[in-house]
Scaffold this active site. Sequence first.
Site, PDB file in Angstrom:
ATOM      1  N   ASP A 176       0.846  -1.190   0.000  1.00 48.93           N
ATOM      2  CA  ASP A 176       0.000   0.000   0.000  1.00 48.93           C
ATOM      3  C   ASP A 176       0.888   1.249   0.000  1.00 48.93           C
ATOM      4  O   ASP A 176       1.924   1.251  -0.667  1.00 48.93           O
ATOM      5  CB  ASP A 176      -0.928  -0.038   1.221  1.00 48.93           C
ATOM      6  N   ASP A 185       1.103   2.293  18.332  1.00 47.34           N
ATOM      7  CA  ASP A 185       0.474   0.977  18.347  1.00 47.34           C
ATOM      8  C   ASP A 185       1.320  -0.084  17.643  1.00 47.34           C
ATOM      9  O   ASP A 185       0.986  -1.278  17.707  1.00 47.34           O
ATOM     10  CB  ASP A 185      -0.916   1.035  17.705  1.00 47.34           C
ATOM     11  N   HIS A 208      -3.365   5.936   4.125  1.00 43.99           N
ATOM     12  CA  HIS A 208      -4.133   4.766   3.707  1.00 43.99           C
ATOM     13  C   HIS A 208      -3.445   3.468   4.122  1.00 43.99           C
ATOM     14  O   HIS A 208      -4.080   2.538   4.643  1.00 43.99           O
ATOM     15  CB  HIS A 208      -4.320   4.820   2.186  1.00 43.99           C
ATOM     16  N   ALA A 322      -8.371  -7.478  -8.404  1.00 46.75           N
ATOM     17  CA  ALA A 322      -9.231  -8.388  -7.651  1.00 46.75           C
ATOM     18  C   ALA A 322     -10.095  -9.261  -8.549  1.00 46.75           C
ATOM     19  O   ALA A 322     -10.612 -10.287  -8.108  1.00 46.75           O
ATOM     20  CB  ALA A 322     -10.123  -7.590  -6.700  1.00 46.75           C
ATOM     21  N   SER A 380     -11.240  -0.875   0.601  1.00 47.67           N
ATOM     22  CA  SER A 380      -9.889  -0.890   1.160  1.00 47.67           C
ATOM     23  C   SER A 380      -9.890  -1.326   2.604  1.00 47.67           C
ATOM     24  O   SER A 380      -8.909  -1.893   3.088  1.00 47.67           O
ATOM     25  CB  SER A 380      -9.267   0.509   1.079  1.00 47.67           C
TER      26      SER A 380
END
Length: 433
Positions: A176, A185, A208, A322, A380
């Site tokens: 990405d 995190d 993103h 996809a 997404s």
Amino acid sequence: MSSHPMAGSIERLTGRYLILLGSDEANAAQSHLNDMAGLKLQSIGGSEALQIDEISIAEGEGIVFHELGVAVVNSPPDQIAAVNSAVAQSSALHLMEPERYVHTYGTVDLDYLRGYRDAVNHLYDTMTGAEPGGGGLGTRMQDIAYDESQLSWGLQATRVPDSRFTGRGIKIAVLDTGLDLTHPDFTGRTIVSQSFIAGQGVQDGNGHGTHCCGLAVGARRPQHLPRYGIAYDADLYVGKVLDNSGRGTDAGIIAGLQWALSHDCEVISLSLGSAVERGQAYSAVFQQIAARALAKGSLIVAAAGNDSDRARGKINPVSHPANCPDIFSVAAVDRSLKIAWFSNAGLNPGGGKIDLAAPGMDVMSSWPSPDFYKALDGTSMAAPHAAGIAALFSESAPSARGRSLWAYLMQRAKPLSADSKDVGAGLIQAPLA
């Protein structure tokens, strides 16, 4: 990154070409392209890093990805005929297709979504004679209530908190816009990263990629609740294949895929692509890559695309890549487990079906500083939900790799009322035992 993924002005073709090579014939193919077409080719193998942007492949040159059986060439107009001739005359060269630009699939306009809801409710009231705002379908269009004080609605809907699996020992690649490597995190996590964008590091200048990484493998105990990540013990492989504007090319994706496969990533997540038309064939090049990935024990999970506008009766086919038969395609649903208004559908025969659906609206995840967290809409967001859950299945059963992993995901899905062309076998569910 566009704030609305259905913008019609996006340029789709780069002017370069992808060439499908015969199985185990990369050397012969390279010789033919050099001798017959005059192309100067660079061979890239294994985990070699190659940074690619719109200008990094000079005219008359190309790149051969040996393990994938694919070449990317930049042929000037007066050389195209020679390249076509070489492909036609050599058994080591199977076909040639234009290279596409690809982009992120996220950040849908929430004001438009509210308009969609209001339009559907008004239509129902008009057809049934119901009082405006008096219930009926309008009531059913309201979201299912989730208590998100501890867990995101996406994790609750897919039963992730009920699973005893954590993704331990599994490698997930997210290809990405990169990752905010300073995000609290992700502190202490096993992260392998590589940029495939010339002039830009892995550090995410878009957001993103950080959002998608968070959904797939985010922390069990984030700095701020609710928890949003799935396979929090998995090893994360971050490939930056889209630039900081959220845009890239097929060549960059291919470079990232070869890198992820060379590292034996069991799951590869793609929240990117480009629109296709009704009746348009899938990419033979990406189909070969996907088939080789499955044979190697890796599952490529990809977003179905946000090109539809269901409020206005426009439903578009599953996007590239996809739409390849051997890529696991994921649609988006909202909190009511209804198909998202922007989510594409399985419309093209011979390829482009939806396999499963996953949460893809109002989805909270990590975001680069200073915000740290943000809610987004898009297929997404659905794809990394599926990728994280695929990692849980991979941990749950040593045999759950490649095609068998695909079968596990399909068999455990929760049936939904929507048509299979929209949601496939249903809502993805985490393994419980």
